[in-house]
Enzyme design. Structure first.
Site, PDB file in Angstrom:
ATOM      1  N   ARG A  64       0.785  -1.246   0.000  1.00 15.52           N
ATOM      2  CA  ARG A  64       0.000   0.000   0.000  1.00 15.52           C
ATOM      3  C   ARG A  64       0.813   1.290   0.000  1.00 15.52           C
ATOM      4  NH1 ARG A  64      -4.004  -2.658  -2.102  1.00 15.52           N
ATOM      5  NH2 ARG A  64      -5.363  -3.781  -0.654  1.00 15.52           N
ATOM      6  N   HIS A 181      -3.648 -10.476 -13.863  1.00 15.56           N
ATOM      7  CA  HIS A 181      -4.888 -10.543 -13.094  1.00 15.56           C
ATOM      8  C   HIS A 181      -5.977 -10.901 -14.099  1.00 15.56           C
ATOM      9  CE1 HIS A 181      -7.820  -8.776 -10.030  1.00 15.56           C
ATOM     10  NE2 HIS A 181      -8.555  -8.885 -11.115  1.00 15.56           N
ATOM     11  N   ASP A 307      -1.584 -12.832  -1.865  1.00 10.26           N
ATOM     12  CA  ASP A 307      -2.470 -11.723  -2.242  1.00 10.26           C
ATOM     13  C   ASP A 307      -2.871 -10.949  -0.989  1.00 10.26           C
ATOM     14  OD1 ASP A 307      -3.917  -9.936  -3.718  1.00 10.26           O
ATOM     15  OD2 ASP A 307      -5.537 -11.321  -4.250  1.00 10.26           O
ATOM     16  N   HIS A 311      -6.705  -3.420   4.207  1.00  8.44           N
ATOM     17  CA  HIS A 311      -7.562  -2.255   3.980  1.00  8.44           C
ATOM     18  C   HIS A 311      -7.798  -1.532   5.293  1.00  8.44           C
ATOM     19  CE1 HIS A 311      -8.588  -2.939  -0.213  1.00  8.44           C
ATOM     20  NE2 HIS A 311      -8.827  -4.208   0.056  1.00  8.44           N
TER      21      HIS A 311
END
Length: 438
Positions: A64, A181, A307, A311
């Site tokens: 992130r 992806h 993965d 969040h």
């Protein structure tokens, strides 16, 4: 650097032996470990009954930073990685700004180097801004200090076949790989979960398996045509397993990964509308779960990629439709693989080392990671207690986010120690701060 003597460790789950780590490498094994000069002042770690693995390597981590430090930072994400047994992670490109230039990938690489918990290898974006239109600075990123070899627009699909072909052609020049992806966007517009019986009963827009399988089929044929390397990210359907199996039998240079959550969780969990289970690609059916387990067991699927998708709390603590897609996974991945593959008898610990260390290091073209446990090899290692049991409490994890799908679940196995080039980043299950003698 202080030498470390691991007594009674079981390399790859085999017979107990002593292992000496000194000067960043495996200095000696067996009887030689105790008589080696470096053993005289070595710190001794009682590893009786513990499994010794090469340090784990993740091809698929979202850190992130830059841009969403409220969800994760390179420091917090690599602390989580070390606690999960990882000594190297690949940081995906969907940051803000996007990792589509040499400057940004070098920034992320340096943040990882400065944090000191695990090697961070930035993944370069395939297209500028992940928009799928113009190729990013692929060669500049490959030549940068970050030495990027994996390129992906993960979070989005490189849906234009012309752009995908050009990317596959371009990365051949520096032995790179395009990690796709696989999601046909026109078949998944507004999708909330897997398309099937459960989505029909809940009245949620479905995400058909064919949306993944169509892109996998297209891209393996493009890779064959171009003669380039393709990696399929987070493969999730039985049909995708069959396509990859066919492609490998045909000699196409394709590799594939499965996530821990797709090895064990199904779309039935969505009935409770808990946003922890909202993920991209979505949780599939029990039949798909069995297919990906079989594909991992027979080698069709090469790696387990976490993965890890942290969040901020407000992005998950909301109604299902508004919630972000993604789950954390670095600190639980090894336990899930042990439960699903080792404890079931489908895997040995040597197989775990293959799919969670050697294969991802090879695909990412990493030097010094995923190496055998042998004298002279870099001491990137993980000690695991396979008999331990633990209940997952997300608030107690090192990751900055709490969106774990395994919250409250009892899982087997515990990482006791992790060594990065011989330096302990984890000891007795706890983090060791860089610069602190360990």
């Amino acid at each position: 650097m202080t030498a470390t003597l691991l007594t009674g460790a079981r390399p790859l789950g085999g017979d107990p032996t002593d292992v000496l780590l000194a000067d960043g490498v495996v200095a000696a094994l067996g009887a030689d470990a105790r008589t080696h000069d470096a053993a005289r002042d070595a710190r001794v770690v009682d590893a009786d009954g513990l499994v010794l693995l090469p340090g784990l390597v993740d091809l698929h981590t979202h850190l992130r930073e830059p841009g969403r430090e409220d969800a994760e930072t390179v420091a917090s994400g690599t602390r989580a990685a070390a606690l999960g047994g990882f000594t190297a992670v690949h940081a995906m490109a969907n940051t803000t700004p996007t990792q589509d230039t040499a400057g940004v990938v070098e920034q992320v690489w340096r943040l990882g180097r400065d944090a000191g918990y695990a090697d961070v290898h930035p993944v370069g974006a395939v297209t500028v801004g992940l928009e799928g239109e113009r190729l990013a600075e692929l060669q500049a990123m490959a030549r940068s200090a970050a030495r990027v070899r994996v390129f992906s627009d993960d979070g989005k699909c490189v849906h234009d076949p012309v752009v995908m072909r050009r990317a596959l052609e371009y990365v051949k020049a520096f032995d790179g790989v395009v990690a796709q992806h696989a999601q046909e966007p026109r078949l998944t517009a507004g999708a909330q979960m897997h398309e099937g019986v459960v989505s029909a009963e809940l009245g949620l827009t479905g995400w058909p398996a064919v949306a993944e399988e169509a892109i996998v089929a297209r891209d393996v044929l493009l890779a064959e045509h171009v003669g380039s390397r393709l990696h399929v990210l987070h493969l999730s359907t039985a049909g995708s397993v069959e396509i990859v199996r066919w492609a490998k039998a045909r000699g196409i240079d394709v590799t594939a990964e499965v996530t821990p959550h797709h090895l064990v969780l199904t779309d039935e969990l969505v009935r409770g509308y808990d946003p922890r289970y909202k993920v991209n690609p979505p949780l599939r059916t029990a039949q798909d779960v069995e297919a990906v387990r079989a594909g991992l067991a027979d080698g069709t699927i090469d790696t387990v990629g976490t993965d890890h998708a942290p969040h901020a709390r407000e992005d998950k603590d909301c109604e299902w439709a508004a919630a972000a897609f993604g789950m954390t996974g670095l600190e639980t991945a090894l336990s899930v693989v042990q439960q699903v593959m080792v404890d079931s008898g489908r895997f040995t610990w040597a197989d775990v080392a293959r799919v969670m260390s050697a294969a991802p290091a090879r695909i990412g073209r990493l030097d010094g990671q995923g190496r055998p446990i042998a004298v002279g090899e870099p001491a990137n290692l993980t000690l695991v207690d396979p008999t331990a049991r633990r209940v997952v409490v997300p608030e107690q994890q090192a990751t900055a986010s709490v969106n774990s799908p395994f919250a409250g679940t009892e899982l087997p196995g515990r990482v006791v120690a992790t060594f990065l080039r011989g330096r302990a980043t984890v000891l007795d299950g706890a983090l060791v701060e860089p610069g602190v003698p360990a």
